[in-house]
Motif scaffolding. Structure first.
Motif, PDB file in Angstrom:
ATOM      1  N   VAL A 158       0.920  -1.522   0.127  1.00 42.10           N
ATOM      2  CA  VAL A 158      -0.017  -0.088   0.010  1.00 42.10           C
ATOM      3  C   VAL A 158       0.909   1.400   0.071  1.00 42.10           C
ATOM      4  N   PRO A 159       1.929   1.438   0.822  1.00 42.95           N
ATOM      5  CA  PRO A 159       2.732   2.688   0.815  1.00 42.95           C
ATOM      6  C   PRO A 159       3.950   2.529  -0.136  1.00 42.95           C
ATOM      7  N   TRP A 160       3.724   1.473  -1.007  1.00 42.76           N
ATOM      8  CA  TRP A 160       4.710   1.575  -2.285  1.00 42.76           C
ATOM      9  C   TRP A 160       6.440   1.384  -1.549  1.00 42.76           C
ATOM     10  N   GLN A 161       6.475   0.668  -0.507  1.00 40.29           N
ATOM     11  CA  GLN A 161       7.883   0.875   0.068  1.00 40.29           C
ATOM     12  C   GLN A 161       8.128  -0.625   1.031  1.00 40.29           C
ATOM     13  N   ALA A 162       9.106  -1.256   0.465  1.00 38.39           N
ATOM     14  CA  ALA A 162       9.439  -2.522   1.277  1.00 38.39           C
ATOM     15  C   ALA A 162      10.261  -2.545   2.444  1.00 38.39           C
ATOM     16  N   TYR A 163      10.777  -1.186   2.784  1.00 37.87           N
ATOM     17  CA  TYR A 163      11.715  -1.158   4.041  1.00 37.87           C
ATOM     18  C   TYR A 163      11.024  -0.161   4.774  1.00 37.87           C
ATOM     19  N   LEU A 164      10.917  -0.722   6.259  1.00 29.69           N
ATOM     20  CA  LEU A 164      10.382   0.314   7.315  1.00 29.69           C
ATOM     21  C   LEU A 164      11.275   1.117   7.320  1.00 29.69           C
ATOM     22  N   GLY A 165      10.651   2.558   7.745  1.00 29.56           N
ATOM     23  CA  GLY A 165      11.256   3.559   8.237  1.00 29.56           C
ATOM     24  C   GLY A 165      10.290   4.697   9.002  1.00 29.56           C
ATOM     25  N   VAL A 166      10.760   5.775   9.341  1.00 31.18           N
ATOM     26  CA  VAL A 166       9.897   6.641  10.011  1.00 31.18           C
ATOM     27  C   VAL A 166       8.721   7.167   8.993  1.00 31.18           C
ATOM     28  N   GLY A 167       7.483   7.022   9.472  1.00 27.79           N
ATOM     29  CA  GLY A 167       6.372   7.345   8.738  1.00 27.79           C
ATOM     30  C   GLY A 167       5.680   6.079   8.036  1.00 27.79           C
ATOM     31  N   HIS A 168       6.196   5.103   8.183  1.00 26.70           N
ATOM     32  CA  HIS A 168       5.703   3.780   7.529  1.00 26.70           C
ATOM     33  C   HIS A 168       4.632   3.393   8.255  1.00 26.70           C
ATOM     34  N   PRO A 169       3.435   2.878   7.654  1.00 25.48           N
ATOM     35  CA  PRO A 169       2.250   2.454   8.418  1.00 25.48           C
ATOM     36  C   PRO A 169       2.421   0.715   8.475  1.00 25.48           C
ATOM     37  N   LEU A 170       1.831   0.307   9.542  1.00 24.12           N
ATOM     38  CA  LEU A 170       1.764  -1.286   9.993  1.00 24.12           C
ATOM     39  C   LEU A 170       0.327  -1.325   9.575  1.00 24.12           C
ATOM     40  N   LEU A 171      -0.181  -1.719   8.627  1.00 24.01           N
ATOM     41  CA  LEU A 171      -1.476  -2.119   8.052  1.00 24.01           C
ATOM     42  C   LEU A 171      -2.065  -3.288   8.490  1.00 24.01           C
ATOM     43  N   SER A 172      -3.515  -3.387   8.883  1.00 25.54           N
ATOM     44  CA  SER A 172      -4.098  -4.506   9.072  1.00 25.54           C
ATOM     45  C   SER A 172      -4.814  -5.204   7.886  1.00 25.54           C
ATOM     46  N   ASP A 173      -5.246  -6.533   7.675  1.00 27.06           N
ATOM     47  CA  ASP A 173      -5.721  -7.009   6.648  1.00 27.06           C
ATOM     48  C   ASP A 173      -7.161  -6.367   6.213  1.00 27.06           C
ATOM     49  N   GLN A 174      -7.635  -5.337   6.861  1.00 24.28           N
ATOM     50  CA  GLN A 174      -8.923  -4.582   6.436  1.00 24.28           C
ATOM     51  C   GLN A 174      -8.403  -3.168   6.222  1.00 24.28           C
ATOM     52  N   GLY A 175      -7.152  -2.872   5.874  1.00 21.00           N
ATOM     53  CA  GLY A 175      -6.876  -1.452   5.553  1.00 21.00           C
ATOM     54  C   GLY A 175      -6.875  -0.544   6.487  1.00 21.00           C
ATOM     55  N   ARG A 176      -6.555  -0.807   7.744  1.00 24.31           N
ATOM     56  CA  ARG A 176      -6.781   0.030   8.917  1.00 24.31           C
ATOM     57  C   ARG A 176      -5.220   0.035   9.490  1.00 24.31           C
ATOM     58  N   LEU A 177      -5.039   1.421  10.050  1.00 27.37           N
ATOM     59  CA  LEU A 177      -3.448   1.464  10.818  1.00 27.37           C
ATOM     60  C   LEU A 177      -3.690   0.887  12.011  1.00 27.37           C
TER      61      LEU A 177
END
Length: 250
Positions: free
Chosen positions: A91-110
Motif C-alpha cells: 500500500v505505501p509502495w515501500q518494502a523497507y520500514l522507516g519513519v512514517g511507514h504504516p503497519l496495516l491490518s488486513d482490513q486497510g486500517r492503521l
C-alpha cells in the motif's frame, strides 16, 4: 533433586526461581514514569505478549546489538483483524520500514505507524524462522488464538535488502543501542519473539528491551500526508469513532 514428589517439584521450582535474573529496561529520556505502561526485557529465544491501548508509543530497543524482534499485531477487540505484512509493503509502495511507514491490518486500517527509528535494519520479507514459531504460538494462545493465527511477521532490528538480481542480502544489526518506536492507533495485542533472523549466518541473539508509554496527544498529528496513509488513517478513525459510539449506547 527429584521432581517425583510434590515436595521435590516445589523445591526444584524454587531453586530455578532463585537462579533467575531479571533486568528492567531503562525508561527512555523525556518519558514521565507515570505514563509508562510496559517495561520488559525479553531474553534470547523467548517471547512476550501484551495488550496495549490506542495512543501508546511502543519502543523496541537492542541494548547489546543482537536482538531480533519478530512482531505480530492483532486488534485487541477483534483478533481476526491483524497485521498484514504484504499490505504493509504494497500500500505505501515501500518494502523497507522507516519513519512514517504504516503497519496495516488486513482490513486497510492503521494498527501502528513507525515514528522513530535509529536502526534502519528491519525486514518485511523473510518472516519468522521455524525455531521461533513455537514461541509465537504460545504468545497467540495466551490470548485465545491458535496456530491458524500465526501469520507472517515483521522483523525489527535485523535487516534485509534486495539486490538488482532479486536476491536477499542480510544486513544484520545497526549495533548496540539501536531502537525503533511505533505509535499504536487501535488497541492491539502485541506478540513478539526474540530469536535469530532466518538469514543470519552467525546468530548470537541478545536481549530485546520493550518499553511503552501513553502518548495520546500524538494521535492528533498525522505522521505523513501520503494519500495511501491518509486513506488508512481515515479508515482507522472511522472505525474507532463507530466503536466509541456503540459503547456509549450500551
Amino acid at each position: 533433586m527429584t521432581t517425583a514428589s510434590t515436595d521435590g517439584a516445589r523445591s526444584h521450582a524454587r531453586s530455578q526461581a532463585g537462579a533467575a535474573t531479571m533486568r528492567v529496561p531503562t525508561v527512555p529520556d523525556g518519558v514521565d514514569d507515570s505514563r509508562l505502561v510496559w517495561a520488559e526485557s525479553v531474553p534470547a529465544d523467548s517471547y512476550a505478549a501484551r495488550v496495549v491501548g490506542r495512543g501508546t508509543r511502543l519502543r523496541f530497543a537492542d541494548p547489546d546489538g543482537g536482538a531480533c524482534a519478530h512482531l505480530l499485531l492483532f486488534r485487541a477487540d477483534a483478533s481476526w483483524e491483524r497485521l498484514n505484512v504484504a499490505d504493509t509493503m504494497k500500500v505505501p509502495w515501500q518494502a523497507y520500514l522507516g519513519v512514517g511507514h504504516p503497519l496495516l491490518s488486513d482490513q486497510g486500517r492503521l494498527l501502528a505507524t513507525v515514528v522513530a527509528d535509529s536502526s534502519g535494519r528491519h525486514d518485511l520479507l523473510c518472516g519468522l524462522p521455524p525455531a521461533g514459531q513455537q514461541q509465537m504460538l504460545l504468545a497467540a494462545m495466551k490470548h485465545g488464538m491458535d496456530i491458524r493465527d500465526v501469520a507472517p511477521s515483521a522483523t525489527l532490528l535485523k535487516g534485509v535488502r534486495v539486490d538488482d538480481t532479486g536476491a536477499l542480502t542480510f544486513t544484520g544489526s545497526a549495533g548496540p543501542g539501536a531502537a525503533i518506536e511505533l505509535l499504536i492507533h487501535l488497541p492491539v495485542i502485541v506478540a513478539v519473539v526474540n530469536t535469530a533472523h532466518p538469514l543470519d549466518p552467525q546468530p548470537a541473539v541478545t536481549a530485546l528491551d520493550i518499553t511503552a508509554w501513553r502518548a495520546d496527544e500524538e494521535l492528533t498529528h498525522p505522521v505523513n500526508d501520503d494519500p495511501e496513509y491518509s486513506r488508512a488513517l481515515f479508515n482507522t478513525e472511522s472505525t474507532w469513532a463507530a466503536a466509541q459510539s456503540s459503547e456509549a449506547l450500551r
